[in-house]
Design a protein around this motif. Structure first.
Motif, PDB file in Angstrom:
ATOM      1  N   ALA A  99       4.200  18.500  -7.312  1.00 34.05           N
ATOM      2  CA  ALA A  99       5.125  17.499  -7.841  1.00 34.05           C
ATOM      3  C   ALA A  99       4.490  16.121  -7.986  1.00 34.05           C
ATOM      4  N   PHE A 100       3.656  15.748  -7.015  1.00 35.16           N
ATOM      5  CA  PHE A 100       3.187  14.363  -6.954  1.00 35.16           C
ATOM      6  C   PHE A 100       1.670  14.206  -6.921  1.00 35.16           C
ATOM      7  N   GLY A 101       0.950  15.316  -7.016  1.00 34.85           N
ATOM      8  CA  GLY A 101      -0.502  15.230  -7.106  1.00 34.85           C
ATOM      9  C   GLY A 101      -1.251  15.291  -5.799  1.00 34.85           C
ATOM     10  N   GLY A 102      -0.560  15.410  -4.696  1.00 37.57           N
ATOM     11  CA  GLY A 102      -1.238  15.490  -3.408  1.00 37.57           C
ATOM     12  C   GLY A 102      -0.328  15.077  -2.277  1.00 37.57           C
ATOM     13  N   VAL A 103      -0.928  14.837  -1.117  1.00 36.71           N
ATOM     14  CA  VAL A 103      -0.230  14.281   0.037  1.00 36.71           C
ATOM     15  C   VAL A 103      -1.130  13.197   0.617  1.00 36.71           C
ATOM     16  N   GLU A 104      -0.640  11.972   0.630  1.00 42.00           N
ATOM     17  CA  GLU A 104      -1.400  10.875   1.221  1.00 42.00           C
ATOM     18  C   GLU A 104      -0.702  10.293   2.437  1.00 42.00           C
ATOM     19  N   LEU A 105       0.602  10.501   2.518  1.00 41.53           N
ATOM     20  CA  LEU A 105       1.395   9.999   3.637  1.00 41.53           C
ATOM     21  C   LEU A 105       2.195  11.150   4.223  1.00 41.53           C
ATOM     22  N   LEU A 106       2.141  11.301   5.534  1.00 42.28           N
ATOM     23  CA  LEU A 106       2.885  12.367   6.217  1.00 42.28           C
ATOM     24  C   LEU A 106       3.644  11.764   7.385  1.00 42.28           C
ATOM     25  N   VAL A 107       4.944  12.059   7.438  1.00 44.59           N
ATOM     26  CA  VAL A 107       5.776  11.621   8.566  1.00 44.59           C
ATOM     27  C   VAL A 107       6.401  12.848   9.202  1.00 44.59           C
ATOM     28  N   ASN A 108       6.066  13.090  10.452  1.00 39.30           N
ATOM     29  CA  ASN A 108       6.598  14.228  11.193  1.00 39.30           C
ATOM     30  C   ASN A 108       7.825  13.797  11.981  1.00 39.30           C
ATOM     31  N   ALA A 150     -12.567  11.066   8.003  1.00 41.79           N
ATOM     32  CA  ALA A 150     -12.036  11.429   6.687  1.00 41.79           C
ATOM     33  C   ALA A 150     -11.175  10.311   6.104  1.00 41.79           C
ATOM     34  N   GLY A 151     -11.126   9.192   6.800  1.00 38.48           N
ATOM     35  CA  GLY A 151     -10.311   8.074   6.315  1.00 38.48           C
ATOM     36  C   GLY A 151      -8.831   8.254   6.557  1.00 38.48           C
ATOM     37  N   ILE A 152      -8.487   9.084   7.534  1.00 43.16           N
ATOM     38  CA  ILE A 152      -7.075   9.367   7.833  1.00 43.16           C
ATOM     39  C   ILE A 152      -6.696   8.705   9.149  1.00 43.16           C
ATOM     40  N   ARG A 153      -5.697   7.848   9.097  1.00 42.12           N
ATOM     41  CA  ARG A 153      -5.170   7.218  10.302  1.00 42.12           C
ATOM     42  C   ARG A 153      -3.989   8.043  10.828  1.00 42.12           C
ATOM     43  N   VAL A 154      -3.902   8.168  12.149  1.00 43.72           N
ATOM     44  CA  VAL A 154      -2.813   8.924  12.768  1.00 43.72           C
ATOM     45  C   VAL A 154      -2.214   8.079  13.886  1.00 43.72           C
ATOM     46  N   LEU A 213       2.378   3.370   8.137  1.00 40.70           N
ATOM     47  CA  LEU A 213       1.852   4.093   6.980  1.00 40.70           C
ATOM     48  C   LEU A 213       1.094   3.180   6.030  1.00 40.70           C
ATOM     49  N   SER A 214       1.457   1.918   6.000  1.00 47.43           N
ATOM     50  CA  SER A 214       0.993   1.001   4.965  1.00 47.43           C
ATOM     51  C   SER A 214      -0.408   0.469   5.228  1.00 47.43           C
ATOM     52  N   GLY A 228       0.764  -1.238   0.000  1.00 45.58           N
ATOM     53  CA  GLY A 228       0.000   0.000   0.000  1.00 45.58           C
ATOM     54  C   GLY A 228       0.795   1.288   0.000  1.00 45.58           C
ATOM     55  N   LEU A 229       2.083   1.243  -0.313  1.00 47.11           N
ATOM     56  CA  LEU A 229       2.878   2.465  -0.356  1.00 47.11           C
ATOM     57  C   LEU A 229       3.291   2.856  -1.771  1.00 47.11           C
ATOM     58  N   ARG A 230       3.342   1.910  -2.671  1.00 49.97           N
ATOM     59  CA  ARG A 230       3.816   2.171  -4.026  1.00 49.97           C
ATOM     60  C   ARG A 230       2.958   3.225  -4.718  1.00 49.97           C
ATOM     61  N   GLY A 231       3.647   4.241  -5.257  1.00 49.97           N
ATOM     62  CA  GLY A 231       2.994   5.283  -6.024  1.00 49.97           C
ATOM     63  C   GLY A 231       2.339   6.370  -5.203  1.00 49.97           C
ATOM     64  N   ARG A 232       2.327   6.251  -3.897  1.00 48.48           N
ATOM     65  CA  ARG A 232       1.618   7.227  -3.062  1.00 48.48           C
ATOM     66  C   ARG A 232       2.516   8.424  -2.728  1.00 48.48           C
TER      67      ARG A 232
END
Length: 273
Positions: A96-105, A191-195, A252-253, A17-21
């Protein structure tokens, strides 16, 4: 520097689930953040590195560009405590990549002071370690929601869980990150966002190597052998940044698709005893 492989750790397959994101990694030019960026590139994600150190950031991109998938790596110079820089980094990732789906602080202000800390020190450590994380999520979340969901990992520390001398400033902010993570998970689940968060033990980064050389005059092997450094962990050694990156990649995956609001201890049992 020793590697995870030398410690008997082997990874035979990629996480799902990380490829291309599209991913945004703060503090991604060095230390744990750099290892996370490298791991995400390896997993096929498209990675934007944000860091205050422009020289290290550009060097990281140049090195990653030589690896498979490295054509989808970028760098944006900025400070997460400045909202305008956060907005610019999120927009650069979207462009650059069309959005943000993964964020690492990963970005952090490593200010360890006791009650004698100045107002300026408190403001800097809280601005980066608390407000900066919150700003990153604030401006990334709408793009995640628009994409149908996303995942955030905040990097906390064992310092959030144990008392350490003259570390009130740093420990307080790392504990706040765990509290924020739980609240953000609650607010963003719809919103379908896991934290989630990770709390690493002692990690042998280049910065730590320099500090320990100056403070104790020890090498990695000597630090691992000391009861007050490597010996505090059940495995009797410090961690490689890549080992923390593995935990981050998992959270993240899609393999962690039913995990949110959690803090994963990556400390070789240090906080168990």
């Amino acid at each position: 520097m020793s590697s995870a492989a030398e410690h008997g750790i082997r990874r035979d397959q990629h996480v799902k689930g990380l490829r291309g994101r599209p991913a945004l990694v703060t503090g991604g030019a060095q230390g744990i953040g750099r290892a996370v960026a490298e791991r995400l590139v390896e997993e096929g994600a498209r990675v934007m590195i944000m860091d205050t150190n422009e020289e290290f950031g550009k060097s990281a991109v140049a090195e990653l560009a030589r690896r498979p998938g490295g054509e989808h790596v970028g760098f944006v110079h900025g400070d997460i405590s400045e909202e305008s820089d956060v907005v610019a980094a999120v927009e650069a990732t979207r462009t650059a990549f069309g959005g943000v789906e993964l964020l690492v602080n990963c970005a952090a202000a490593f200010i360890t002071r006791g009650i004698e800390a100045t107002v300026e020190e408190w403001r800097r450590v809280t601005d980066v370690n608390i407000m900066g994380h919150a700003l990153m999520v604030k401006h990334s979340a709408p793009l995640m929601e628009a994409a149908g969901g996303g995942s955030v990992v905040n990097v906390s520390s064992i310092s959030a869980h144990i008392a350490q001398p003259r570390s009130v400033t740093y420990s307080a902010t790392k504990a706040a990150i765990i509290g924020m993570t739980r609240c953000m998970a609650t607010d963003l689940a719809g919103a379908g966002i896991r934290v989630n968060a990770v709390s690493p033990g002692t990690v042998w980064s280049d910065n730590l190597a320099r500090r320990y050389k100056e403070k104790y005059g020890v090498s990695r092997e000597e630090a691992d052998a000391r009861p007050d450094i490597g010996g505090r962990h059940m495995l009797h050694r410090t961690a490689d940044p890549e080992e923390i990156a593995s935990a981050v990649a998992f959270l993240l995956s899609s393999e962690a698709g039913f995990i949110t609001g959690e803090n994963l201890m990556v400390d070789a049992g240090l906080t168990v005893t």
